[in-house]
Structure formats: structure tokens, C-alpha cells
Write a protein that holds these residues in place. Structure first.
Motif, PDB file in Angstrom:
ATOM      1  N   THR A   1       0.836  -1.207   0.000  1.00  0.00           N
ATOM      2  CA  THR A   1       0.000   0.000   0.000  1.00  0.00           C
ATOM      3  C   THR A   1       0.872   1.259   0.000  1.00  0.00           C
ATOM      4  O   THR A   1       0.598   2.228  -0.721  1.00  0.00           O
ATOM      5  CB  THR A   1      -0.910   0.010   1.247  1.00  0.00           C
ATOM      6  N   ALA A   2       1.922   1.234   0.797  1.00  0.00           N
ATOM      7  CA  ALA A   2       2.779   2.427   0.887  1.00  0.00           C
ATOM      8  C   ALA A   2       3.473   2.703  -0.443  1.00  0.00           C
ATOM      9  O   ALA A   2       3.560   3.858  -0.877  1.00  0.00           O
ATOM     10  CB  ALA A   2       3.815   2.233   1.994  1.00  0.00           C
ATOM     11  N   ILE A   3       3.957   1.625  -1.105  1.00  0.00           N
ATOM     12  CA  ILE A   3       4.636   1.822  -2.399  1.00  0.00           C
ATOM     13  C   ILE A   3       3.638   2.347  -3.436  1.00  0.00           C
ATOM     14  O   ILE A   3       3.927   3.286  -4.187  1.00  0.00           O
ATOM     15  CB  ILE A   3       5.273   0.507  -2.897  1.00  0.00           C
TER      16      ILE A   3
ATOM     17  N   HIS B   1      13.206  13.051  -3.956  1.00  0.00           N
ATOM     18  CA  HIS B   1      11.821  12.600  -4.151  1.00  0.00           C
ATOM     19  C   HIS B   1      11.561  11.219  -3.573  1.00  0.00           C
ATOM     20  O   HIS B   1      10.511  10.636  -3.803  1.00  0.00           O
ATOM     21  CB  HIS B   1      11.470  12.645  -5.643  1.00  0.00           C
ATOM     22  N   LEU B   2      12.518  10.710  -2.817  1.00  0.00           N
ATOM     23  CA  LEU B   2      12.356   9.375  -2.244  1.00  0.00           C
ATOM     24  C   LEU B   2      11.658   9.521  -0.891  1.00  0.00           C
ATOM     25  O   LEU B   2      12.192  10.178   0.015  1.00  0.00           O
ATOM     26  CB  LEU B   2      13.728   8.721  -2.093  1.00  0.00           C
ATOM     27  N   THR B   3      10.473   8.937  -0.771  1.00  0.00           N
ATOM     28  CA  THR B   3       9.718   9.147   0.470  1.00  0.00           C
ATOM     29  C   THR B   3       9.360   7.857   1.191  1.00  0.00           C
ATOM     30  O   THR B   3       9.035   7.890   2.365  1.00  0.00           O
ATOM     31  CB  THR B   3       8.400   9.916   0.188  1.00  0.00           C
ATOM     32  N   VAL B   4       9.384   6.711   0.494  1.00  0.00           N
ATOM     33  CA  VAL B   4       9.027   5.458   1.166  1.00  0.00           C
ATOM     34  C   VAL B   4      10.236   4.532   1.180  1.00  0.00           C
ATOM     35  O   VAL B   4      10.862   4.303   0.136  1.00  0.00           O
ATOM     36  CB  VAL B   4       7.854   4.756   0.453  1.00  0.00           C
ATOM     37  N   VAL B   5      10.583   4.046   2.371  1.00  0.00           N
ATOM     38  CA  VAL B   5      11.629   3.037   2.487  1.00  0.00           C
ATOM     39  C   VAL B   5      11.004   1.783   3.076  1.00  0.00           C
ATOM     40  O   VAL B   5      10.313   1.855   4.098  1.00  0.00           O
ATOM     41  CB  VAL B   5      12.795   3.519   3.383  1.00  0.00           C
ATOM     42  N   GLY B   6      11.216   0.634   2.418  1.00  0.00           N
ATOM     43  CA  GLY B   6      10.723  -0.628   2.949  1.00  0.00           C
ATOM     44  C   GLY B   6      11.902  -1.549   3.244  1.00  0.00           C
ATOM     45  O   GLY B   6      12.685  -1.848   2.349  1.00  0.00           O
ATOM     46  N   VAL B   7      12.014  -1.950   4.498  1.00  0.00           N
ATOM     47  CA  VAL B   7      13.071  -2.909   4.851  1.00  0.00           C
ATOM     48  C   VAL B   7      12.426  -4.288   4.833  1.00  0.00           C
ATOM     49  O   VAL B   7      11.551  -4.586   5.648  1.00  0.00           O
ATOM     50  CB  VAL B   7      13.677  -2.586   6.226  1.00  0.00           C
ATOM     51  N   VAL B   8      12.825  -5.126   3.879  1.00  0.00           N
ATOM     52  CA  VAL B   8      12.115  -6.376   3.631  1.00  0.00           C
ATOM     53  C   VAL B   8      12.314  -7.363   4.775  1.00  0.00           C
ATOM     54  O   VAL B   8      11.400  -8.078   5.152  1.00  0.00           O
ATOM     55  CB  VAL B   8      12.572  -6.972   2.279  1.00  0.00           C
ATOM     56  N   ASP B   9      13.510  -7.392   5.334  1.00  0.00           N
ATOM     57  CA  ASP B   9      13.777  -8.308   6.434  1.00  0.00           C
ATOM     58  C   ASP B   9      14.623  -7.609   7.492  1.00  0.00           C
ATOM     59  O   ASP B   9      15.848  -7.643   7.461  1.00  0.00           O
ATOM     60  CB  ASP B   9      14.506  -9.553   5.900  1.00  0.00           C
ATOM     61  N   ALA B  10      13.938  -6.968   8.425  1.00  0.00           N
ATOM     62  CA  ALA B  10      14.652  -6.187   9.440  1.00  0.00           C
ATOM     63  C   ALA B  10      15.342  -7.083  10.453  1.00  0.00           C
ATOM     64  O   ALA B  10      16.149  -6.609  11.250  1.00  0.00           O
ATOM     65  CB  ALA B  10      13.688  -5.227  10.150  1.00  0.00           C
ATOM     66  N   ASP B  11      15.042  -8.376  10.444  1.00  0.00           N
ATOM     67  CA  ASP B  11      15.642  -9.285  11.431  1.00  0.00           C
ATOM     68  C   ASP B  11      16.970  -9.873  10.952  1.00  0.00           C
ATOM     69  O   ASP B  11      17.669 -10.516  11.727  1.00  0.00           O
ATOM     70  CB  ASP B  11      14.689 -10.457  11.717  1.00  0.00           C
ATOM     71  N   LEU B  12      17.284  -9.633   9.676  1.00  0.00           N
ATOM     72  CA  LEU B  12      18.408 -10.328   9.055  1.00  0.00           C
ATOM     73  C   LEU B  12      19.720 -10.137   9.808  1.00  0.00           C
ATOM     74  O   LEU B  12      20.446 -11.087  10.079  1.00  0.00           O
ATOM     75  CB  LEU B  12      18.555  -9.832   7.614  1.00  0.00           C
ATOM     76  N   GLY B  13      19.998  -8.895  10.178  1.00  0.00           N
ATOM     77  CA  GLY B  13      21.286  -8.602  10.802  1.00  0.00           C
ATOM     78  C   GLY B  13      21.418  -9.146  12.210  1.00  0.00           C
ATOM     79  O   GLY B  13      22.525  -9.310  12.715  1.00  0.00           O
TER      80      GLY B  13
ATOM     81  N   VAL C   1       8.899   4.938   6.763  1.00  0.00           N
ATOM     82  CA  VAL C   1       9.748   3.748   6.715  1.00  0.00           C
ATOM     83  C   VAL C   1       8.970   2.581   7.295  1.00  0.00           C
ATOM     84  O   VAL C   1       8.383   2.701   8.380  1.00  0.00           O
ATOM     85  CB  VAL C   1      11.034   3.967   7.536  1.00  0.00           C
ATOM     86  N   LEU C   2       8.940   1.452   6.573  1.00  0.00           N
ATOM     87  CA  LEU C   2       8.279   0.257   7.092  1.00  0.00           C
ATOM     88  C   LEU C   2       9.323  -0.831   7.300  1.00  0.00           C
ATOM     89  O   LEU C   2      10.042  -1.198   6.370  1.00  0.00           O
ATOM     90  CB  LEU C   2       7.196  -0.233   6.131  1.00  0.00           C
ATOM     91  N   LEU C   3       9.395  -1.327   8.523  1.00  0.00           N
ATOM     92  CA  LEU C   3      10.366  -2.375   8.844  1.00  0.00           C
ATOM     93  C   LEU C   3       9.604  -3.680   8.990  1.00  0.00           C
ATOM     94  O   LEU C   3       8.847  -3.858   9.943  1.00  0.00           O
ATOM     95  CB  LEU C   3      11.074  -2.054  10.170  1.00  0.00           C
ATOM     96  N   GLN C   4       9.782  -4.608   8.047  1.00  0.00           N
ATOM     97  CA  GLN C   4       9.097  -5.897   8.154  1.00  0.00           C
ATOM     98  C   GLN C   4       9.869  -6.797   9.126  1.00  0.00           C
ATOM     99  O   GLN C   4      11.063  -7.011   8.970  1.00  0.00           O
ATOM    100  CB  GLN C   4       9.010  -6.567   6.785  1.00  0.00           C
ATOM    101  N   THR C   5       9.169  -7.337  10.129  1.00  0.00           N
ATOM    102  CA  THR C   5       9.876  -8.091  11.164  1.00  0.00           C
ATOM    103  C   THR C   5       8.997  -9.172  11.770  1.00  0.00           C
ATOM    104  O   THR C   5       7.763  -9.054  11.758  1.00  0.00           O
ATOM    105  CB  THR C   5      10.347  -7.144  12.294  1.00  0.00           C
ATOM    106  N   HIS C   6       9.660 -10.221  12.296  1.00  0.00           N
ATOM    107  CA  HIS C   6       8.946 -11.203  13.106  1.00  0.00           C
ATOM    108  C   HIS C   6       9.049 -10.878  14.585  1.00  0.00           C
ATOM    109  O   HIS C   6       8.443 -11.526  15.414  1.00  0.00           O
ATOM    110  CB  HIS C   6       9.494 -12.615  12.851  1.00  0.00           C
ATOM    111  N   HIS C   7       9.853  -9.889  14.916  1.00  0.00           N
ATOM    112  CA  HIS C   7      10.081  -9.550  16.328  1.00  0.00           C
ATOM    113  C   HIS C   7       9.907  -8.057  16.558  1.00  0.00           C
ATOM    114  O   HIS C   7      10.873  -7.357  16.859  1.00  0.00           O
ATOM    115  CB  HIS C   7      11.497  -9.969  16.748  1.00  0.00           C
ATOM    116  N   PRO C   8       8.660  -7.579  16.418  1.00  0.00           N
ATOM    117  CA  PRO C   8       8.479  -6.122  16.533  1.00  0.00           C
ATOM    118  C   PRO C   8       8.868  -5.583  17.909  1.00  0.00           C
ATOM    119  O   PRO C   8       9.091  -4.383  18.043  1.00  0.00           O
ATOM    120  CB  PRO C   8       6.976  -5.933  16.274  1.00  0.00           C
TER     121      PRO C   8
END
Ligand code: ADP
Ligand code: ZN
Length: 757
Positions: free
Chosen positions: A439-441, A581-593, A625-632
Motif C-alpha cells: 500500500t505504501a509503495i 523525491h524518495l519518500t518510502v523506504v521498505g526494509v524487507v527483512d529487518a531481522d536479518l542482521g 519507513v516500514l520495517l518488516q519483522t517477526h520480532h516487533p
């Protein structure tokens, strides 16, 4: 031998060094350090008329050939004179300063690397030792002073006339320029030289870049920036003239304009006529930085990194030594350039792990930059939006001055950061973008704004397995899965570079066409993006697609000029870029690191996610910014969402202090590797058995390294953990001296390790 930690480098350690260099080597023997992995310099005979002193670059016989080296001090009396060979000659190049020879000694004793290996980084361009060949040019002679009848009698042709006309009203020209301008071949020019109508002249080599202008008009600074500049200059102002060492941590949120602030310190050093070194973690990707430098100083600085041509390296090294290049921007190796009058060092993105060199001489360029500043008695500025715990601890200890920028420049606000709980908002099966991110994109596309999707995984899929038997494609040389790169139709090892085709049949169960991709890499995510947003213009960016500075510059241009709607990339796009003009950032896997779980996993994840978030909404349009995570609820994510950096860092500091981990304790990694697993074990075990027993020193291991096999070598690790006051170099040297190491075994010592693989 020093006994401080890397963060202790701030001064006081060198006071005993005597500076009487000219008396150093007036005897008949000199010690010459060669750029080879040798523990000590070799003695040579020096003819008195060479007038050699420490720092002179010389050519000496070495085995059956000659080698270039640096006079390191007076020779010893050990060998009889008859056994010594004479120095062949002294190169006509400025003597290496005591600041640089001292730095080389310092780095060698700190990292336990052979001094010659460190020297090698400082004299990496032997071609620069010879004076640059002058440029050959052609000029017309005698045209005004001699009466026509005395001029050489030459047969005129239309071609010759064109040459004479071109040269008549201009300065001397090089052969190719002249030939082009006059539309003649080189034979015509040569012929004219023979007649005496024109002459061949030698022009001195021009410096590789023109001098930056400190008073070139730059952007007007905002109030917060002005305050920071005033604070920086009130201290530096005196230091830059008086030669005093100080460290400032310039700590400002992403988009606050730190660059413009430290540019003022650069300008001040230039006004004082001194040289400046700016260290960047990934110089090849610094196209935007160079543009901003040009906007502020009217010209580009000299660059120093592995992408330069040999000619450019030679010219730059020499111009730095002669002092004609004023500003160098470079990767970590620029730390060892022979500056003639260094007045200021800047380390931008000081928290970046790229400053740590992980092979050869294992040094942390940020820390060693502090050493160089202290040896040179000049100020150093460390800049970051997410400073390292090491630097923040030094602020706490009162060693570093802390300058903060709390607001973004202009009307820009910090972006809104949201954690997307993948358990609740899960993507459709076989896909990776959650409904809120989609939706954000879509919203950004509607508004004509840009999105950045961040996934730190190159290739198509991290794992390729047989659907039938579960067999996974693994690298034969490394403990690593092969990663499918579908765009080039190959499986690749990200550790040793091995590339192979996906076999038709599973090597284990023989089933044909049974391989499936498991998990997403950016190439796979690209398919999802293209299917979901077919009308969007889209670009994939990783180290596989972006080769070198020119490609990076083109990428920046295309995004800035809005030829791209969605950027999908690895950490290569996470940092530094400024896209209005960049306004939306999506982190696909914020748990990776966080998965690896080494000492700095939380700190590093925080820094990376804060940096990538910092790409959103840097100008007039607000960012999300949307951070996709399993551990919010993970503390790192909470800190980002709430925007509470300080309490995250305080908690992280407390945990490290309690565990006695850096920056409150010290670590040294010992990596034993051998082509043969038993041999690696044997040496690692005997190292473990002879481990030192002191209070405040703990030895962990040996254990197989997580990358137990790397490029065909079997690896075992030991980890030394000590208090801050322990002289780890001495402990490790004594320890290793007691073990006989066979020649096929390598024992690498990593002081202050950052990688734990
Ligand atoms: P940081 O490095 O702190 O993340 P930057 O230095 O990249 O921030 O600055 C963010 C943006 O704001 C850049 O586009 C920069 O050109 C712009 N900027 C910063 N300071 C000024 C200023 N004083 N005037 C105009 N533009 C500025
Ligand atoms: Zn491999």
C-alpha cells in the motif's frame, strides 16, 4: 610497544620519541625497511654523500634483484662490513615524514603485523619515485624577434601552414592536440621540427587536480549548522594554526548537513595552507559527495582508491608528497599517503565496518586515523548519524568532544518509522512484501514519489535445494551455500567467488530438474515487484550491478532525475545517498542482521536500519519507513520506531560494560588455518594448551570457525578476552613465540576484531 587500546590512541604515547633524524644515519650503515613481510629492516652500507636519514626512499640490492625500501634508522654492528651491500641510490622524492614512519611503526606494533607489510601500503606506487616524465609539447620559435630573411628557409605546404598558424597565436601544444587542431599527421609536425620552424619543449607535469578554493561561495548554513561550525572552529581555529591534536565527534541525524559543517573545517585548513585527508568508507560510491565538494570548493579533490589508473595513482602519490594536492578523499588506504603538511583529518561515516581491513594487515582505519592525527599534532573530526559505541565511549571518557546536530536541514522532518509485524500482516505465500508495504509503495507511485526497498541479500535466493531429497548446493571450498544468480545464470560462492552452473540432476539423489530456490534475494524480490507494479520504472542495485564510480554516478543521476520509481537494493544503496523525491523506504527483512548474533549485531543493525531509514523524506515531502519483522518488540526495532537512540545506546553500553566487551574490554581473535583439517586442529589445540594465564585474561576456544572451510583452508578460532588495561600485544606475542608453526599453517592475529566468521 604501546600498551593502550585503540581508543586510547589519543596522545601522550609518543612523547619519548626523539626527533633528531638528521643525525640518525650519518654512519656507514643504515637499516632499510623493505615493503615485504619481514620482521626487521636490513642493514646496508651508505656512502656519506647520499646524506641518508630516516624516511629516505632508496633502492637497494636484495637477493638477485633490486628493491625499493625506506631508511628506517642507523644500522647495527652485528654483521661485518664485508657482508653488507651498498645502497644503490636515493630516489629523488621527498623524504617520508617522521609522522608517517612513526605511524607505520605504530600500526605494526599495534596490529602485530610485520612493519614491512605496513610500509607496503605507504609505498604502493613505486613508479612515483621517479620524477614524472615531462610533457612534450611544440612551440613556434623566433617569430617576433628574427627578421624574415633570417628565418629558416622552409618549403611551405598547406599542412605546414596550418600548423604554424595554430601555434602562432597560442601557447605550446602537445603533439596529439596540435595534430588534431591543425588536421595534420604527426609526420608534418616532425618535419617542421627538423626545419627549425617549430621546437620541441618540455612542460612541467601539471598537478592532477586544481587547487580547491576555501572562499568559493557555498550554501548558507542554517542556525544549528552555524553553531556547530562555530564550536568546531573555535577549537580547531587555534589547533589548525598551532598544531594541536584534538578529536571531535560530529554526531548529527541523517540529513542534518554534517558534510557542510565539516567542509568549513576543511576550508579553514586550506586557508592555513595545509593539506586535508577525508576518509570515506566506500569511495567508489561517493559520486554525490564529490559533487558537493565541487559545489563548495569550486573543484574536485584528488581521489585515492583501488579504481584509479596506474598513471593517476603515480601522479597523485607524488603530488601529495610534494604538497601540491591539497585535499585527498579516499578509502582506508589513503591513511598511508605521504602528506607533506597534513593539517586536518575527517573520517565520515565513522561507524562503518568497512574501515576495518579484514585481510593482510588487519587494522581499523578510523582508529589509526586518530593515531596519525595525534602524531601529526592536528585535529580530526569523526562524523556519523549513528556513531560507534567506541567513539561514544570516548565522549563519555572526556577524550572526544561531542558536537550534535539534532534537526534535519530546512523544512525536512525525520521520517515516520513503523514496524510491520509479519505474523499479523503476512505476505501472500511465496511472496515477501506485506500488505502495508504494498500500500505504501502504491501510494508513493500515485503521488509521483520514489520508493526504496532494502534487502541485504545479493542474487536470486540464498539457498538452492533439491525438492526430492533436500540436498543443498554447497561450495566445495567454503562452509557456505551457493547462491543462485539468475541474471547471469550461475551459482556463486560469496566467499571465494566460485561460479558454476546449476546441475541438471541432483548430485545426491539423481532426480532431474528438482532444484528449487529457497528464500528471497533481491533478484527474486525484483520479480515480485515487477508483477505487482508493472507500470513502475524499476532499478536493481547491488555490487553485482553497480561496477565502479561511473556506474554509481549514473545511478544517482537517474534517480535524482526521476527516471526511476522503485529502487531495490542491498546495503550498497542504504547509506549516504540523498534523493529528494524518495519518500518510502521498505526494509524487507529487518531481522536479518540480528541473526548472526555477534558482539556488534544489535549496534550494527541499529546503524544500518537508521541509515537506510535516513534515505526517506530528506527534502520537502515527508518520509515513511516500514520495517518488516517477526520480532516487533526487539529492542533495536523499538528504539527505531520510538526514535529513542539514546536509551538504546545506553542499554547497549550497559550490557557491554557488564560483559566486559569492547569498548570496555578488549578482544583478540587468533585464526589458525591449514589445507589439512587435522593439522589445523593440532596447532589450534596446542595454542589452546599453552594459553596465557593472567588475571583479567580469558582464552576461549579453539573452536571451528563459523566459516570452518574458506577457500580450501580449514579454520579454527581462539578468542582472547581481556580487561582494558592489559597489553594484549605483549600477551599474544609471548604466547605465539612459544609455538612452532609449520609453514603450511597460517596463524592470523586480529586485534580488535569486527568480523567473527
Ligand atoms: P547528512 O550527511 O548529515 O546526512 P547531508 O550533509 O547529506 O546530511 O545534508 C542533507 C541534505 O541537505 C543535502 O541535500 C544537502 O545538500 C542539504 N543541505 C545541508 N545543509 C545545507 C545548507 N546549509 N543549505 C542548503 N542545503 C543544505
Ligand atoms: Zn567458496
Amino acid at each position: 610497544m604501546n600498551d593502550g587500546t585503540a581508543e586510547d590512541l589519543a596522545g601522550g604515547l609518543f612523547d619519548g620519541r626523539d626527533d633528531g633524524r638528521d643525525d640518525d644515519c650519518d654512519g656507514h650503515r643504515v637499516a632499510v625497511l623493505l615493503p615485504l613481510p619481514l620482521a626487521t629492516p636490513y642493514d646496508y652500507l651508505a656512502a656519506p654523500e647520499l646524506g641518508l636519514a630516516r624516511g629516505d626512499i632508496v633502492r637497494v640490492p636484495f637477493g638477485h634483484r633490486e628493491a625499493d625500501g625506506v631508511v628506517w634508522g642507523p644500522g647495527s654492528d652485528e654483521l661485518p662490513t664485508a657482508k653488507l651491500k651498498p645502497v644503490a641510490r636515493r630516489h629523488d622524492v621527498p623524504r617520508m615524514s617522521e609522522e608517517l614512519t612513526g605511524l607505520i611503526d605504530w600500526v605494526a606494533s599495534y596490529t602485530l603485523a610485520p612493519p614491512g607489510s605496513v610500509l607496503r601500503m605507504a609505498i604502493s606506487v613505486p613508479a612515483a619515485f621517479d620524477p614524472p616524465a615531462p610533457t612534450i609539447a611544440y612551440a613556434r620559435l623566433n617569430q617576433d624577434i628574427e627578421p624574415p630573411e633570417l628565418r629558416p628557409q622552409i618549403r611551405m605546404t598547406p599542412a605546414r601552414e596550418r600548423v604554424l598558424r595554430v601555434l602562432a597565436d597560442g601557447p605550446a601544444m602537445t603533439g596529439p592536440d596540435l595534430a588534431r587542431e591543425a588536421a595534420v599527421g604527426s609526420g608534418v609536425i616532425k618535419g617542421l621540427v627538423q626545419t627549425g620552424a617549430i621546437a620541441r619543449v618540455e612542460l612541467p607535469a601539471a598537478p592532477p587536480v586544481s587547487p580547491p578554493e576555501p572562499d568559493h561561495p557555498g550554501p548558507a548554513l542554517n542556525t544549528e549548522q552555524q553553531t556547530a561550525v562555530a564550536a568546531l572552529l573555535s577549537d580547531l581555529g587555534a589547533d589548525l594554526g598551532a598544531g594541536a591534536f584534538s578529536v571531535s565527534l560530529l554526531d548529527g541525524v541523517t540529513g542534518s548537513g554534517k558534510t557542510e559543517v565539516y567542509f568549513e573545517a576543511v576550508a579553514e585548513a586550506l586557508r592555513a595552507g595545509r593539506q586535508v585527508l577525508v576518509l570515506l568508507p566506500e569511495i567508489a560510491l561517493s559520486a554525490q559527495w564529490l559533487d558537493r565538494f565541487r559545489a563548495r570548493f569550486g573543484t574536485v579533490p584528488a581521489e585515492w582508491h583501488s579504481d584509479l589508473t596506474q598513471k593517476r595513482r603515480r601522479e597523485t602519490w607524488r603530488a601529495v608528497a610534494e604538497g601540491t594536492v591539497k585535499v585527498v578523499v579516499g578509502a582506508r588506504s589513503s591513511l598511508f599517503l605521504p602528506f607533506r603538511d597534513l593539517g586536518l583529518i575527517i573520517v565520515d561515516e565513522e561507524h562503518e565496518q568497512a574501515f576495518k581491513q579484514e585481510d593482510g594487515v588487519r587494522y581499523q582505519a578510523r582508529d589509526m586515523a586518530v593515531v596519525r592525527a595525534s602524531l601529526a599534532k592536528v585535529p580530526i573530526v569523526l562524523a556519523s548519524a549513528t556513531p560507534s559505541l567506541e567513539s561514544l565511549a570516548n565522549v563519555e571518557r572526556g577524550r572526544y568532544r561531542h558536537l550534535r546536530l539534532r534537526d534535519r536541514h530546512g523544512a525536512a522532518e525525520m521520517p515516520d518509522i513503523i514496524a510491520v509485524d509479519l505474523k499479523r500482516d503476512s505476505p501472500e505465500r511465496g511472496q515477501w512484501l506485506s500488505p502495508p508495504l504494498v500500500t505504501a509503495i502504491a501510494g508513493a507511485l500515485d503521488r509521483g514519489e520514489q520508493s526504496l526497498l532494502f534487502l541485504n541479500r545479493r542474487g536470486y535466493a540464498p539457498l538452492t535445494l533439491c525438492q526430492r531429497c533436500g540436498f543443498r548446493m554447497q561450495c566445495p571450498n567454503c562452509t557456505a551455500w551457493l547462491v543462485e544468480h539468475r541474471l547471469v545464470g550461475r551459482l556463486q560462492c560469496h566467499h571465494c567467488g566460485l561460479a558454476s552452473r546449476l546441475p541438471k540432476a541432483c548430485p545426491d539423489c539423481g532426480t532431474e530438474d528438482s532444484f528449487v530456490a529457497s528464500g528471497p534475494g533481491i533478484e527474486r524480490l525484483a520479480e515480485e515487484v515487477m508483477i505487482r507494479f508493472p507500470a513502475a520504472r524499476f532499478q536493481l542495485v547491488s555490487s553485482d550491478t553497480l561496477h565502479g564510480p561511473a556506474a554509481a554516478a549514473e545511478f544517482v543521476r537517474s534517480v535524482r532525475e526521476r527516471e526511476v520509481d522503485i529502487v531495490l537494493g542491498t546495503q550498497i544503496v542504504a547509506k549516504g545517498y540523498d534523493f529528494p523525491h524518495l519518500t518510502v523506504v521498505g526494509v524487507v527483512d529487518a531481522d536479518l542482521g540480528l541473526a548472526g548474533g555477534d558482539l556488534r549485531a544489535a549496534e550494527r543493525t541499529y546503524q544500518l536500519l537508521e541509515q537506510v531509514s535516513g534515505r526517506a523524506g530528506r527534502h520537502e515531502h515527508p518520509g515513511t519507513v516500514l520495517l518488516q519483522t517477526h520480532h516487533p518488540d526487539a529492542p533495536v526495532l523499538q528504539a527505531l520506531v520510538v526514535g529513542d537512540r539514546d536509551s538504546f545506546l545506553a542499554e547497549e553500553m550497559r550490557a557491554r560494560r557488564e560483559a566486559g566487551m569492547p569498548p570496555f574490554g578488549r578482544l583478540v581473535a587468533i585464526i589458525v588455518s591449514a589445507p589439512d583439517a587435522d593439522l589445523a586442529d593440532q596447532i589450534a589445540i596446542s595454542l589452546g594448551r599453552s594459553a596465557p594465564h593472567y588475571s583479567d585474561v580469558l582464552v576461549l576456544g579453539p573452536a571451528p570457525a563459523p566459516l570452518a572451510l574458506l577457500r580450501g583452508r580449514h579454520r579454527r578460532r581462539l578468542l582472547l578476552k581481556t580487561g582494558r588495561e592489559v597489553n594484549v600485544q605483549k600477551v599474544v606475542r609471548d604466547w605465539l613465540a612459544g609455538i612452532k608453526i609449520p609453514s603450511s599453517v597460517r596463524v592470523a592475529v586480529d586485534i580488535d576484531p569486527y568480523g567473527f566468521l
